[in-house]
Design a protein around this motif. Structure first.
Motif, PDB file in Angstrom:
ATOM      1  N   ARG A  72       0.839  -1.195   0.000  1.00  0.00           N
ATOM      2  CA  ARG A  72       0.000   0.000   0.000  1.00  0.00           C
ATOM      3  C   ARG A  72       0.871   1.242   0.000  1.00  0.00           C
ATOM      4  O   ARG A  72       1.987   1.232   0.521  1.00  0.00           O
ATOM      5  N   ASP A  73       0.338   2.289  -0.594  1.00  0.00           N
ATOM      6  CA  ASP A  73       0.989   3.591  -0.609  1.00  0.00           C
ATOM      7  C   ASP A  73      -0.061   4.588  -0.131  1.00  0.00           C
ATOM      8  O   ASP A  73      -0.903   5.049  -0.914  1.00  0.00           O
ATOM      9  N   ASP A  74      -0.006   4.933   1.149  1.00  0.00           N
ATOM     10  CA  ASP A  74      -1.027   5.810   1.706  1.00  0.00           C
ATOM     11  C   ASP A  74      -0.958   7.225   1.124  1.00  0.00           C
ATOM     12  O   ASP A  74      -1.966   7.920   1.071  1.00  0.00           O
ATOM     13  N   ALA A  75       0.213   7.635   0.685  1.00  0.00           N
ATOM     14  CA  ALA A  75       0.336   8.965   0.067  1.00  0.00           C
ATOM     15  C   ALA A  75      -0.446   9.037  -1.237  1.00  0.00           C
ATOM     16  O   ALA A  75      -0.927  10.105  -1.630  1.00  0.00           O
ATOM     17  N   LYS A  76      -0.590   7.886  -1.897  1.00  0.00           N
ATOM     18  CA  LYS A  76      -1.330   7.820  -3.156  1.00  0.00           C
ATOM     19  C   LYS A  76      -2.714   7.219  -2.977  1.00  0.00           C
ATOM     20  O   LYS A  76      -3.437   7.027  -3.966  1.00  0.00           O
ATOM     21  N   ASN A  77      -3.059   6.877  -1.738  1.00  0.00           N
ATOM     22  CA  ASN A  77      -4.356   6.259  -1.470  1.00  0.00           C
ATOM     23  C   ASN A  77      -4.576   5.029  -2.349  1.00  0.00           C
ATOM     24  O   ASN A  77      -5.660   4.836  -2.914  1.00  0.00           O
ATOM     25  N   THR A  78      -3.551   4.212  -2.461  1.00  0.00           N
ATOM     26  CA  THR A  78      -3.609   3.079  -3.376  1.00  0.00           C
ATOM     27  C   THR A  78      -3.045   1.823  -2.719  1.00  0.00           C
ATOM     28  O   THR A  78      -2.048   1.892  -1.998  1.00  0.00           O
ATOM     29  N   VAL A  79      -3.698   0.710  -2.982  1.00  0.00           N
ATOM     30  CA  VAL A  79      -3.192  -0.593  -2.571  1.00  0.00           C
ATOM     31  C   VAL A  79      -2.946  -1.410  -3.837  1.00  0.00           C
ATOM     32  O   VAL A  79      -3.664  -1.269  -4.827  1.00  0.00           O
ATOM     33  N   TYR A  80      -1.917  -2.233  -3.796  1.00  0.00           N
ATOM     34  CA  TYR A  80      -1.494  -2.990  -4.973  1.00  0.00           C
ATOM     35  C   TYR A  80      -1.518  -4.484  -4.678  1.00  0.00           C
ATOM     36  O   TYR A  80      -1.356  -4.916  -3.547  1.00  0.00           O
TER      37      TYR A  80
END
Length: 128
Positions: A72-80
């Motif tokens: 996850r990248d919380d700065a981008k509000n994205t989970v992969y």
């Protein structure tokens, strides 16, 4: 409200790789545990992988352990979901889900009923 939108699905040959993304909008993304589930025709939605809200802990279904990786990248509000060494049996619609509650750990994260929000799904097809 949290809106989740998956992307990255497609058709790939066995042994290939795909990376799924799930972009969140609305309320703050951080503080939610995130997960991926997969559903094949005629089957129930099955747990694939989950990541805790702190990203310290990750959990995987036995069938994908060593092949898939959740991050996850919380700065981008994205989970992969990085999917490697794909097999035909991985073919399914993959859903992203978000959970925020009082309970933590694998037994909760692998239960689809605890999740508060779901995306619309992205199709992954693996040809033999």
């Amino acid at each position: 409200q949290v809106q989740l939108v998956e992307s990255g699905g497609g058709l790939v040959q066995a042994g290939g790789s795909l990376r799924l993304s799930c972009a969140a909008s609305g309320r703050t993304f951080s503080g939610y545990a995130m997960a991926w589930f997969a559903q094949s025709p005629g089957k129930e939605r099955e747990f694939v992988a989950a990541i805790s809200e702190s990203a310290i802990n990750t959990y995987y279904a036995d069938s994908v352990k060593g092949r898939f990786s959740i991050s996850r990248d919380d700065a981008k509000n994205t989970v992969y979901l990085q999917m490697n060494s794909l097999k035909p049996e991985d073919t399914a619609v993959y859903y992203c889900a978000a959970y925020r509650g009082a309970y933590y750990g694998r037994s909760y994260y692998q239960d689809s009923h605890v999740y508060n929000y779901w995306g619309q799904g992205t199709q992954v097809t693996v040809s033999s």
